[in-house]
Each structure stands twice: as structure tokens, then as C-alpha cells.
Design a protein around this motif. Structure first.
Motif, mmCIF file in Angstrom:
data_model
loop_
_atom_site.group_PDB
_atom_site.id
_atom_site.type_symbol
_atom_site.label_atom_id
_atom_site.label_comp_id
_atom_site.label_asym_id
_atom_site.label_seq_id
_atom_site.Cartn_x
_atom_site.Cartn_y
_atom_site.Cartn_z
ATOM 1 N N PRO B 50 3.973 10.227 6.739
ATOM 2 C CA PRO B 50 4.695 10.588 5.426
ATOM 3 C C PRO B 50 3.281 11.052 4.021
ATOM 4 C CG PRO B 50 5.196 8.256 6.092
ATOM 5 C CD PRO B 50 4.806 9.102 7.067
ATOM 6 N N VAL B 51 2.094 10.068 4.444
ATOM 7 C CA VAL B 51 1.166 10.756 3.377
ATOM 8 C C VAL B 51 0.087 12.023 3.957
ATOM 9 C CG1 VAL B 51 -0.894 10.315 3.127
ATOM 10 C CG2 VAL B 51 0.140 8.314 2.751
ATOM 11 N N ASP B 53 2.203 14.232 5.269
ATOM 12 C CA ASP B 53 3.013 15.480 4.702
ATOM 13 C C ASP B 53 3.103 15.981 3.793
ATOM 14 O OD1 ASP B 53 5.788 15.612 3.474
ATOM 15 O OD2 ASP B 53 6.403 15.283 5.519
ATOM 16 N N MET B 54 2.943 14.607 2.745
ATOM 17 C CA MET B 54 3.097 14.648 0.985
ATOM 18 C C MET B 54 1.437 15.893 0.820
ATOM 19 S SD MET B 54 2.810 13.919 -2.145
ATOM 20 C CE MET B 54 2.031 13.534 -4.015
ATOM 21 N N ILE B 353 -10.659 1.353 -7.929
ATOM 22 C CA ILE B 353 -9.963 1.836 -6.634
ATOM 23 C C ILE B 353 -8.323 1.346 -7.001
ATOM 24 C CG2 ILE B 353 -8.712 1.831 -4.166
ATOM 25 C CD1 ILE B 353 -11.786 1.342 -3.566
ATOM 26 N N GLY B 357 -5.573 3.956 -9.223
ATOM 27 C CA GLY B 357 -4.401 4.827 -9.039
ATOM 28 C C GLY B 357 -3.196 4.459 -9.368
ATOM 29 N N SER B 374 -1.826 9.852 -12.075
ATOM 30 C CA SER B 374 -0.365 9.035 -11.545
ATOM 31 C C SER B 374 0.675 9.412 -11.712
ATOM 32 C CB SER B 374 -0.344 7.803 -10.967
ATOM 33 O OG SER B 374 -1.502 7.440 -9.749
ATOM 34 N N GLY B 394 -2.680 14.716 -6.072
ATOM 35 C CA GLY B 394 -2.923 13.533 -5.116
ATOM 36 C C GLY B 394 -3.353 13.367 -4.181
ATOM 37 N N LEU B 397 -6.973 12.928 -5.962
ATOM 38 C CA LEU B 397 -7.266 11.298 -6.477
ATOM 39 C C LEU B 397 -6.996 10.544 -5.012
ATOM 40 C CD1 LEU B 397 -6.486 9.262 -8.065
ATOM 41 C CD2 LEU B 397 -4.250 9.001 -7.452
ATOM 42 N N LEU B 398 -6.725 10.297 -3.941
ATOM 43 C CA LEU B 398 -6.282 10.331 -2.878
ATOM 44 C C LEU B 398 -8.077 10.692 -2.124
ATOM 45 C CD1 LEU B 398 -5.563 8.447 -0.873
ATOM 46 C CD2 LEU B 398 -4.844 10.365 0.410
ATOM 47 N N VAL B 401 -10.542 7.486 -4.336
ATOM 48 C CA VAL B 401 -9.923 6.506 -3.407
ATOM 49 C C VAL B 401 -10.690 6.370 -2.552
ATOM 50 C CG1 VAL B 401 -8.447 5.211 -2.764
ATOM 51 C CG2 VAL B 401 -8.115 6.076 -5.713
ATOM 52 N N LEU B 402 -10.432 6.957 -1.840
ATOM 53 C CA LEU B 402 -10.655 6.596 -0.046
ATOM 54 C C LEU B 402 -12.229 7.010 0.118
ATOM 55 C CD1 LEU B 402 -8.802 8.950 2.363
ATOM 56 C CD2 LEU B 402 -9.048 6.770 1.944
ATOM 57 N N TYR B 405 -13.638 3.527 -1.133
ATOM 58 C CA TYR B 405 -13.217 2.189 -0.144
ATOM 59 C C TYR B 405 -14.279 2.413 0.707
ATOM 60 C CZ TYR B 405 -9.574 0.834 3.557
ATOM 61 O OH TYR B 405 -9.049 -0.402 4.785
#
Lengths: 283, 420
Positions: B50-51, B53-54, B353, B357, B374, B394, B397-398, B401-402, B405
Motif C-alpha cells: 500500500p505505501v 502504491d501511494m 519523527i 507526521g 499531513s 507524502g 515527508l516520508l 522521516v526515514l 529513523y
């Protein structure tokens, strides 16, 4: 411990000032949760204390918002949905997570760090991204707007919590015990159920509780993946705050505070039991 | 059993011991790996795909080419820099495509897609769709231009040419306030439509400030918990864990009750006389609301890692500092604090983090000025339906975040994360 009597006054002043600051921070932490409890008994549909409430007049308090919660169909449906989704999501994530944690605690596990990072990622990836992705992908495979879809999504979100708590329990696990069991003639299955399970059970249950509360509180994914049929308590609260703000929300919030107190107590008892079983004594 | 005396140790069935051990180890590794196969498969379907796909939607651009297949092929022969309109057969292809997709009711999707890049395209396609069935013979070009003069403009055709590729960078450009200008070059958007860079900036600085607030409030509490005897600190720890375990919406609701202009805090201040009845403070639906509620919500995530680090610092360190003549504050600064740096790092990264989000709390208490990136991703998914732009925002943003992380993993190690 308080400063000794021979400590200079500045040190003693600082000691009490520090305590006072900490008290204020604790009030900041817990105060808001305590304020909503009396507010939820407000007779009038306001989110604040009415003069009558402050004067402790009899008619100023009522339990009608609780009645509304317990009798209105949409709230009751939300309660049912919340429990249904959370219970099944918890079962899935606890089963898969415990299995994986058992594997991850063994030294021969290949790609351990990568797998661990991947399993924790549902907690790290911003919820809005996960939710949007699930919204598109679940629609494509035909499970959007079904209970099944929401359960799967919540199980994925609960997995990191199970992994973290169960691996933490397994860190202190004494592998001699399983070796002792085998040397006494126990089969691997029997060792698993009579030696390993009782020892890691507290960790598994706390992981399960965390997964449960994650699903029970979750709102972003339900909003995207679910439809009205899957409406949960947080969904109702979210739309309630956005559309028509009624003290019923405060009543629900109060009930939820008690639910979390209950869960927290259970967790604390489990932690103590786990420490006792592993031979850790509180100092 | 055959005995080969070549100095190699063997098992009872004659296999060299080394090979046998290697095989056994490999078997154990496979068996262990089987324990994580189910969860990996499960997460792959329910979460990773899903992620992915997005994220793929941020470059995916098949709307125009699927709605207007003939035009997509025909227009490849046209050079957008030639300053001349495409040839007649491109117009013919477009008329056929429009007639067909109008019948299938898919034309609107192409119009909407192109409208993200250039306003007015939705209405142009709708209008042309209604009239295209009357165009049955040449010259297609003149008749289309007669329907709407925009079909005679180079910009329209440049846009179709650009967006008929299967992959587009326009969503990403849009996500950082860039666009293709009239001549097809990348340039800044007009001033009043530049919002996303500012929004990223706001998300980052507000999250940073929330992290600082959490550190300022969390550090003393963690210190107190770590220095008290265990039976007292366990009780106080429950006060930290209670908000941690309480529903996010409950906590947000509580802050709404406290902060709104007819709420508890304002009533209290009016009662004491700090503010007048008409001068009630606006504490919610703006930045203040987001700061207060988010600090409250994320504070336990700061306290818990700090506490777990501070618990491991022996009290004798401070006593040693004192006995060597350091005043309490200096001892704290030079001895205690450096030892808590791993906890500070872990707590700050975790809070930061989680903060960048966040969606729910800013949406409910942030109003116009206290919302995060968001909230705009959600807006583009459920309201404007500009999914590509939502995906591009997205991805950015990701990525942030990564990166954090990864940093967290380096500093603390994901495996050492503790909860409660």
C-alpha cells in the motif's frame, strides 16, 4: 532525598523549587484528563464549568450524556465495531509478532537488523501516508470499506508494539532452561508450551494490550479505509468534534480514561510478575 | 562404514564434520527464518505494498495516455518547440479520442488531470466533449478551433504533449512550489500559490519547537523519577504512563475543553481578572493550540527514553563530583548531563519523527495557522482528489522521516526501543 541540614540555603531552595516545577509538570500531564471527568456531568451542553456547577447546585449535574451514549444506536454500533476490530487485529498481530520475536531473539537469525527495522516501520511511517496507501491499495484488492480490511490494517499497525515488548522480554531469557528441558527428555513442542510460553507470557500479554489500545484508539486509518459501516468510537469522536460538539464526547472520553487506567493496572501487574519470574527484584 | 584415514574428522555416516556442521547451521538458519516469513508476507500485503502504491502515484501519469490513446501516439511526432500547431492528423486523433471517451464518460478524468496544471482545462474538455460528435470530416483542426479558440494555442498542445508521458515530474515540482511556465521551463509558481515549501518549513520548525518543549518539561520529570527510590518513582511513573495510554482523541478533546474561548482556562482567567470578558484569549484553532496539545501528547515519548537512560547512571558519579569540590550545578553540568546525551538524542528524534507526521491533533486544534503538511496530504486525497500531488508531498515527508529513523537506528538502535 532532601539535602542534608548542613547544605547551604541556596541548595535547599533549589531542591524545593525543583520539586515544585515537577509538580507543575505532572499537573500539566494529568490535569487535562481529570478536568474532563466533572465536565462530563454538566447538565448544559457546554464544555466548561457553569456557575451552577461551581456552586454545587443539584440540578447542575446530570448523567444524561452517559445515557445518550448508552442508548444511541450509532454510539453502540461504534462500541461494537471498536471491540470487534481491535480484538481480531490484536489476535493477528500478537500471533505473528510473537512468532517473529522468537525468531529474532535467536543469534542465528539472518538479516536480523533489516527485518527488525522493517517490522517497526508501521510505527514510524506517518499515519497519513499509511492510511492513504491502504485506502488506494485495499480498494484495488476489494477489501476497502470492510471490517476485514480495517482489521488487517490495524493488525499491521499493532505489530511493532508486539515485537518491541516480546523481544524485550526475550532479552533476559535464559536459554539454559530450554537446554535443561531437552536434556530431561522433553520434546521441542512440550518445551515450548511448558517452559518458554509461561516465561514470555507476561511480555506477550503486554504486547497484546498495546496492540489492542493502538487499534482501539486509531482513527486516521479507519477514516480512510473504513466506511460508515466500520465507524469506531474514535471515528465518532473525531467527527463529533468537527461537526456538532456535544458533551457526549466528554462522557465517552471519561469512560475511555477509566479503560486506560484499567489497562495500565493490568500492565503494571504483568510487569511485576515478569520481573519476579525472571528473578529481578525491585531495589 | 568405510573409514578413510585422511586426517579429516567425520560423522558416523562418513560426512566430513565441517560440512555436516555447515549444513546443520544452514538448516537452523532457514528454520529460524521461517518464523519471520509469515509476518513479512503479512506486512508486505497489508502495509509495504500500500505505501509503495501511494508513493508510485507521485510520478504515475497514465490518465491522459489512457483516456486519449490515439492523441498520445500521434503527438509524439510533434516538436513542442517548433512554434507551429500540430498537424491535421493529431487533431483528428484528438477528435476521435474525445468522441470515444465522452461516450465512455472517462473524458472528465483527463480534463481534471490537466486542470491541476492549468486552470480552465476541465471546462475546455467538457465543452469540447459535448460538441465533438458533430465533427465528422476534415478539417478537424479548424472545427476544433471553432469550438474553442484554446485549441489553436500552443500552450494547450504543449501541456497535452508533456502530460501524455507515462511518468511525470509535475507533481513533485508542484509539491515544492515549482511549475512549468508558458515555454515549458521549470519556474516558481505565482507568489500567492506558493504554499508547500512554507508548509514544510512550518511543519519542521513547529515540530522542532514542540521537541524543545518536550525536552524542557521531560528532563526534570525524568530526573526526578530516576533519583527517587523505586517505590515512589513507580507511582509517579504511572502519572506519565496514564496520558500515554489514554486515547489521543480523549487528550485532544480535553485540550479543546480547556483552551477554547468559552473554555475552562479562559473562564478561570476572567474570574481571576487577568483578562476581561471581551478580551478572552484565542488559545485554540491556531499555533498555540497545536503547540500545547502536541507537547502534552508527545511528552511521554520524551520522558520514557530519558528515564531509562538516567536510571543507569550510578548516583556515585554525582557524589564523586561533589567530593572533588564541584558545586552541585557544575557537577550536574559536567558529569550528569553528558551521561544523559543518548537519552536526549533518542527522545528528541522520536518526538520529532512522530510530530512531523501528525494529522489528527493539528486538524482538530490547529485551525488555519497550526496545521501540518499531513493535513494537506489528507485534503488532496479526500477533497481536491489531486492524488498525485498528495503522493509527492507524502514522498518528501516520508524521506525526511526515514532519514531520521535511520539516524535513530544509528544512535539508539531500533532493537533497544522501549515502551513503558
Amino acid at each position: 532525598m532532601p539535602p542534608p541540614l548542613h547544605a547551604p540555603p541556596s541548595e535547599r531552595v533549589w531542591y524545593y523549587a525543583f520539586r515544585a516545577i515537577c509538580v507543575l509538570i505532572f499537573i500539566f500531564l494529568v490535569g487535562p484528563l481529570l478536568v474532563i471527568i466533572p465536565l462530563s456531568f454538566n447538565d448544559l451542553p457546554y464544555f466548561t464549568f457553569t456557575p451552577a456547577m461551581l456552586a454545587f447546585e443539584e440540578g447542575a449535574y446530570s448523567t444524561k450524556w452517559y445515557w445518550e451514549f448508552f442508548t444511541e444506536h450509532s454510539w453502540q454500533q461504534a462500541v461494537k465495531n471498536s471491540f470487534l476490530i481491535a480484538v481480531f487485529a490484536t489476535l493477528i498481530s500478537t500471533f505473528l509478532g510473537t512468532l517473529a520475536a522468537l525468531g529474532l531473539s535467536r543469534p542465528e537469525m539472518p538479516f536480523r537488523k533489516t527485518i527488525m527495522a522493517l517490522l517497526i516501520s508501521p510505527m514510524i511511517v506517518p499515519l497519513i501516508i499509511s492510511a492513504a496507501g491502504m485506502y488506494f491499495f485495499y480498494a484495488r484488492i476489494g477489501i476497502a470499506s470492510t471490517h476485514f480490511g480495517v482489521i488487517l490494517a490495524h493488525a499491521a499497525l499493532g505489530i511493532p508494539f508486539v515485537i518491541i515488548t516480546v523481544t524485550a522480554t526475550l532479552v533476559g531469557f535464559d536459554h539454559q532452561l530450554t537446554r535443561a528441558a531437552s536434556s530431561l527428555g522433553s520434546s521441542p513442542t512440550r518445551t515450548f508450551f511448558t517452559v518458554i510460553v509461561p516465561l514470555i507470557l507476561p511480555g506477550v500479554i503486554s504486547g497484546a494490550l498495546l496492540a489492542f489500545i493502538t487499534s482501539f484508539d486509531e482513527v486516521v486509518v479507519v477514516l480512510f479505509v473504513g466506511s460508515v459501516e466500520q465507524r469506531t468510537i474514535p471515528w465518532k469522536m473525531f467527527s463529533g468534534i468537527r461537526e456538532e460538539i456535544r458533551p457526549t464526547i466528554l462522557a465517552v472520553a471519561t469512560l475511555l480514561v477509566f479503560v486506560s487506567i484499567l489497562l495500565l493496572t493490568t500492565l503494571e501487574l504483568l510487569r511485576r510478575r515478569s520481573e519476579r519470574l525472571r528473578g529481578i527484584r525491585p531495589q | 562404514m568405510t573409514t578413510v584415514d585422511d586426517g579429516v574428522l567425520r560423522t558416523a555416516d562418513g560426512v566430513p564434520l565441517k560440512r555436516s556442521l555447515r549444513r546443520a547451521t544452514a538448516r537452523r538458519r532457514t528454520r529460524t527464518f521461517m518464523l519471520v516469513v509469515p509476518i513479512l508476507a503479512f506486512l508486505m500485503v497489508t502495509f509495504v505494498m500500500p505505501v509503495a502504491d501511494m508513493l508510485f502515484r507521485s510520478v504515475d501519469n497514465q490518465i491522459v495516455s489512457s483516456v486519449l490513446p490515439r492523441t498520445t501516439i500521434a503527438i509524439q511526432s510533434w516538436d513542442p518547440l517548433s512554434e507551429a500547431l500540430p498537424k491535421e492528423f493529431v487533431f483528428e486523433a484528438l477528435v476521435l479520442d474525445i468522441q470515444e471517451s465522452f461516450k465512455d464518460k472517462t473524458l472528465g478524468r483527463a480534463g481534471r488531470r490537466l486542470n491541476f496544471e492549468k486552470t480552465g482545462m476541465t471546462s475546455l474538455f467538457r465543452k469540447t466533449g459535448r460538441r465533438a460528435k458533430l465533427i465528422t470530416e476534415p478539417s478537424y483542426r479548424d472545427q476544433l478551433i471553432a469550438v474553442d479558440k484554446r485549441w489553436g494555442e500552443l500552450d494547450t498542445w504543449k501541456l497535452i504533449h508533456r502530460e501524455s508521458d507515462a511518468v511525470t515530474e509535475s507533481y513533485f515540482l508542484s509539491a515544492v512550489d515549482l511549475t512549468f511556465d508558458e515555454s515549458g521551463d521549470v519556474s516558481w509558481k505565482v507568489e500567492e500559490r506558493r504554499i508547500y515549501l512554507f508548509l514544510f518549513y512550518r511543519t519542521l520548525w513547529m515540530s522542532a519547537l514542540i521537541t524543545v518543549f518536550c525536552l524542557l518539561l521531560g528532563y526534570p520529570v525524568a530526573y526526578l523519577l530516576a533519583t527517587l527510590p523505586t517505590r515512589h518513582s513507580n507511582l509517579l511513573l504511572i502519572l506519565v504512563l496514564l496520558p500515554f495510554w489514554t486515547s489521543l482523541l480523549v487528550r485532544t478533546t480535553a485540550w479543546i475543553a480547556l483552551l477554547q474561548s468559552e473554555g475552562v482556562l479562559n473562564d478561570l482567567m476572567v474570574f481571576i481578572g487577568v483578562v476581561s470578558e471581551d478580551g478572552r484569549l484565542q488559545l485554540i484553532h491556531n499555533k498555540i493550540g497545536t503547540f500545547v496539545a502536541m507537547t502534552h501528547i508527545l511528552l511521554p515519548f520524551m520522558i520514557l527514553p530519558l528515564y531509562s537512560v538516567m536510571k543507569t547512571i550510578p548516583p556515585s558519579y554525582m557524589r564523586a563530583a561533589r567530593s572533588l569540590g564541584a558545586p552541585p550545578f557544575l557537577g550536574f553540568l559536567k558529569v550528569y548531563m553528558p551521561n544523559t546525551v543518548p537519552g536526549i538524542g533518542a527522545g528528541c528524534i522520536l518526538v520529532f519523527i512522530l510530530s512531523i507526521g501528525y494529522y489528527i491533533t493539528p486538524a482538530l486544534v490547529g485551525g488555519q495557522t497550526g496545521t501540518f503538511i499531513s493535513n494537506f496530504i489528507a485534503l488532496h486525497i479526500s477533497e481536491t482528489l489531486n492524488w498525485g500531488l498528495a503522493a509527492a508531498l507524502g514522498v518528501i515527508l516520508l524521506a525526511v522521516v526515514l532519514f531520521l529513523y535511520f539516524l535513530y537506528d544509528r544512535i539508539v538502535g531500533v532493537a533497544n526501543m522501549k515502551l513503558g
